[in-house]
Design an enzyme around this catalytic site. Structure first.
Site, mmCIF file in Angstrom:
data_model
loop_
_atom_site.group_PDB
_atom_site.id
_atom_site.type_symbol
_atom_site.label_atom_id
_atom_site.label_comp_id
_atom_site.label_asym_id
_atom_site.label_seq_id
_atom_site.Cartn_x
_atom_site.Cartn_y
_atom_site.Cartn_z
ATOM 1 N N HIS A 53 0.831 -1.211 0.076
ATOM 2 C CA HIS A 53 0.060 -0.010 -0.122
ATOM 3 C C HIS A 53 0.813 1.338 0.013
ATOM 4 C CE1 HIS A 53 -3.446 2.532 1.295
ATOM 5 N NE2 HIS A 53 -2.598 3.317 1.696
ATOM 6 N N GLU A 54 1.924 1.314 0.677
ATOM 7 C CA GLU A 54 2.720 2.428 1.052
ATOM 8 C C GLU A 54 3.340 2.651 -0.360
ATOM 9 O OE1 GLU A 54 1.842 4.575 2.980
ATOM 10 O OE2 GLU A 54 0.918 3.225 4.393
ATOM 11 N N HIS B 276 1.528 4.569 -2.701
ATOM 12 C CA HIS B 276 1.603 6.133 -2.629
ATOM 13 C C HIS B 276 2.963 6.664 -3.107
ATOM 14 C CE1 HIS B 276 -2.161 6.836 -0.163
ATOM 15 N NE2 HIS B 276 -1.657 6.080 0.598
ATOM 16 N N HIS C 107 3.154 7.212 -6.786
ATOM 17 C CA HIS C 107 2.290 8.183 -6.920
ATOM 18 C C HIS C 107 3.248 9.714 -6.754
ATOM 19 C CE1 HIS C 107 -1.924 10.407 -6.359
ATOM 20 N NE2 HIS C 107 -1.327 10.564 -7.539
#
Length: 777
Positions: free
Chosen positions: A557-558, A561, A564
């Site tokens: 998940h991180e 990010h 991104h």
């Protein structure tokens, strides 16, 4: 987390920490790590006596009444590493070994002065306002403040020593007032408005987008207010910043100080990795001196496995009660009155903007647009999830009866659910999640996420052991790719900080030390346009560090990010990377989670830490069949938080307001299933009260899950989860565009249509008809 806590452009921070609470939908009996790392500009030392009037009193210091004195504040700019060029550091990384807490105050003084002067030069320019001399200049302004603030923010989250907390407490209202002053600098908004009024003549859609976003940001920060209202608004924002600081530091202090001594018998049933982590925690906390052989901290990565495996019901209850009471464990650190004061201030803030409630004010600048649209989504999922959760509870109670386990008159409790859910999972699916952990070492999961990154986007990671960071366990990587112009193009620097430790915020988050831009000031080296992105996790360190599947999903998940931020390709830093609307920001992270669950990824990377053997097909099949088990619990745990968040921020008055009573009454009204509580109770709900960005916005994870489930379906529909064409579109429209295009338009460009909720409901096992039938009755 996380979140998202935006450090807004008003203080020239072009990136921000994300409170990245990973999609609740992905775990089964174990919960997700809370992304509780709040941008540290908004966190600080507890305040012993909170003023009654935010407009007339100064923020107090900690219990020791510490203040920044001339002795602790370094004022010689020539000796301050924060004000140096960093050109002698690899890739102009921060000189971590040289930076001390005492450097920050004078660095901020210099940086804020420079920032104000840069903005004033825009105002004083006698030429007609244009995009270049006003908007582009504004985007470039404050590069020094951005740099200092990002280091400060990251250190306050990752290495927040007692000395730094003093600086943090002192600087929070100062930075808030500087932020307010930049929005109300005489003549600046008028310049921006002049360009805004002529925006249709601009050269590119991105320029139009930037002008519109800046104009809206200024309006939402009070630029159109009269002088008296501006002063009140600045006081209000400064007080809110101080309260958010106090709230977050209270939670951090509880997590730092509170511990539960365990014996070997208390750890019966626990996997070896958890026992090792409890032993290491005891050693780290002076166990050899105090005689404590094992210690349970309030780290989620320790608590939730303990609640899942420990056979001692009494000890599970003790651990659960302490964990769920963070923010109210010490009467000197009571967070409930802080939260209530913040709710009152937020309500006043909304009214000043012509809104009835703070929820209305927040939703105006989100994809959802209105609280009613949010509630429609939440209530739809809530009713479906209650049916699933009730069935799950019945299965757990039936198991207890079969085993002869007496739970007493009150029956299944919150400290029982995870434990018996794991027992039922084993009985029903012959799947023990702890059997997967030897195949999920931190090293192999890191290899997996970087391998997925390479297959999707062609990124290569080279670890730089020669580059030191702020802690010995932190790793730094060069991230490169091959392009037509450059076979070894530097894309980003990536900092990986994986372990829980003293002075580090709980949870997991992505942040930046430098964001991507193509609008670099001419005085800076081109390397300053290359982003420096950081991921922080809080895994319990052991030898080796073995992850639960939930922890592994957190890491993925991180990294979503992180992509991104790393893959950002905006022209202007204001629109770059994660500077997007908050109900879009979790799409890149939650989308990345899907690849961990792909059998081909697990077969390649999930290998036994001792033998190197690939994870057995039989174990994968058991895991697959048990995949949706306990999904009702997970969804209820999250959705309750999102509902309470929206409900509490839809009130238009908080006179004589009792937060605990509101929590209790609303959960009863909603029909909260027995044995489940809110994932984040109000007194430690950092998303809501240590930041404003997720206030009336915790729903964004569910909103983004509608998007990520639909987006991953685009890959699945090709028959190849690494399909090159879909990956290219994902990079362009999800990971690289930032806020250069409206998020709903970006999704339509990627998928060719608006999102469909059915993919999310199907993924969560909530495509049932019973809800509709119950509503009819």
């Amino acid at each position: 987390p996380i979140s998202t806590s935006y450090l807004l452009r008003s203080i020239c921070i072009t990136s921000f920490n994300i409170i990245a609470t990973r999609s609740f939908a992905l775990h089964r009996t174990k919960s997700l790590l809370t992304r509780a790392a709040i941008p540290a500009l908004l966190t600080s030392q507890p305040i012993t006596s909170r003023p009654q009037s935010f407009s007339t009193t100064k923020t107090r210091m900690s219990t020791t009444d510490a203040t920044i004195t001339d002795e602790t504040k370094i004022r010689d700019n020539d000796s301050n590493p924060l004000l140096a060029t960093w050109s002698d550091q690899p890739f102009h990384l921060p000189p971590f070994s040289l930076i001390k807490p005492s450097h920050f105050a004078s660095a901020f003084d210099a940086a804020m002065t420079e920032h104000t002067a840069e903005l004033q030069s825009i105002v004083d320019n006698p030429d007609t306002p244009t995009f270049e001399n006003t908007i582009a200049a504004y985007d470039r302004a404050g590069s020094l403040l951005t740099r200092v603030a990002l280091v400060f923010s990251n250190m306050c989250s990752s290495l927040n020593t007692d000395e730094l907390k003093v600086v943090q407490t002192e600087m929070t209202p100062v930075l808030s007032r500087h932020r307010s002053s930049t929005y109300t600098l005489p003549g600046l908004f008028e310049k921006i408005e002049a360009v805004h009024n002529d925006r249709e003549s601009l050269d590119t859609p991105e320029q139009v987008r930037l002008v519109e976003r800046l104009h809206l940001n200024f309006q939402r920060q009070g630029a159109s207010f009269d002088a008296a209202a501006r002063e009140e608004y600045a006081d209000l924002k400064a007080r809110l910043a101080a309260l958010m600081t106090e709230f977050a530091q209270n939670v951090m202090k509880d997590e730092e100080e509170y511990e539960i001594a365990l014996t070997k018998d208390n750890l019966a049933g626990c996997p070896a990795s958890l026992i090792s982590a409890a032993r290491e925690a005891a050693v780290e906390r002076g166990g050899g001196e105090t005689g404590k052989e094992y210690v349970m901290t309030l780290s989620r990565s320790m608590v939730e496995p303990y609640l899942t495996y420990a056979t001692s019901r009494d000890k599970r209850e003790e651990v659960w009660r302490a964990w769920s009471a963070r923010g109210e464990l010490d009467p000197n650190r009571a967070n409930a009155p802080i939260a209530v004061e913040m709710l009152k201030l937020r309500q006043r803030q909304a009214v000043m903007h012509g809104c009835r409630t703070f929820a209305e004010y927040q939703c105006m600048d989100r994809m959802a647009k209105t609280p009613e649209a949010v509630m429609e989504l939440l209530e739809n999922v809530w009713e479906r999830a209650k049916i699933s959760a009730d069935k799950e509870r019945q299965a757990l109670e039936d198991y207890c009866k079969e085993m002869g386990d007496d739970l007493g008159e009150e029956g299944l409790q919150a400290w029982d659910w995870r434990y018996y859910a794991e027992k039922v999972r084993i009985a029903k699916y012959d799947f023990d999640e702890s059997e997967m952990m030897p195949y999920l070492s931190l090293e192999k999961v890191t290899d997996a996420v970087m391998g997925v990154s390479n297959k999707l986007f062609g990124l290569r990671y080279a670890k730089r052991d020669d580059i030191s960071s702020y802690h010995p366990t932190v790793a730094t990587y060069e991230v490169r790719e091959t392009t037509a112009e450059d076979p070894d193009k530097l894309v980003a620097l990536f900092i990986h900080d994986n372990f829980a430790r003293k002075y580090k915020s709980g949870g997991a988050w992505m942040s930046a030390y430098r964001s991507q831009t193509k609008n670099l000031p001419s005085t800076l080296d081109k390397v300053e346009a290359i982003p420096i992105i950081s991921n922080n996790n809080n895994f319990a360190k052991s030898s080796p560090t073995l992850l639960s599947f939930d922890d592994a999903t957190t890491l993925f998940h991180e990294m979503g990010h992180a992509h991104h931020g790393m893959l950002s390709s905006a022209t202007y830093s204001t629109l770059a990377g994660t500077n997007v609307l908050s109900d879009f920001v979790e799409l890149p992270s939650q989308l990345m989670e899907h690849w961990l669950r792909q059998p081909e990824v697990l077969k390649e990377y999930a290998t036994h830490y001792e033998t190197g053997e690939a994870i057995p097909d039989e174990l994968l099949e058991k895991w697959r069949r048990a995949n949706l088990f306990n999904e009702g619990f997970a969804t209820i745990e999250y959705t309750a938080c999102a509902l309470i968040d929206m409900l509490v921020h839809q009130l238009d008055s908080y006179d004589n307001f009792d937060l605990a009573a509101f929590e209790r009454e609303q959960l009863e009204r909603l029909g909260m299933p027995q044995g489940i509580i809110m994932r984040h109770r109000p007194t430690h709900f950092l998303h809501l009260f240590a930041s404003s960005s997720y206030a009336a916005g915790y729903y964004v994870y569910l909103w983004a899950e509608v998007l990520d489930a639909d987006a991953f379906a685009a890959f699945a529909e090709t028959g190849n989860v690494f399909d090159e064409n879909v990956a290219k579109k994902a990079r362009e429209f999800i990971y690289s565009s930032g806020n250069t295009v409206a998020p709903d338009e970006l999704f339509r460009k990627f998928r060719g249509r608006d999102p469909d909720i059915k993919f999310m409901l199907e993924k969560k096992g909530l495509l049932n008809d019973e809800v509709c039938e119950e509503k009819k009755e």
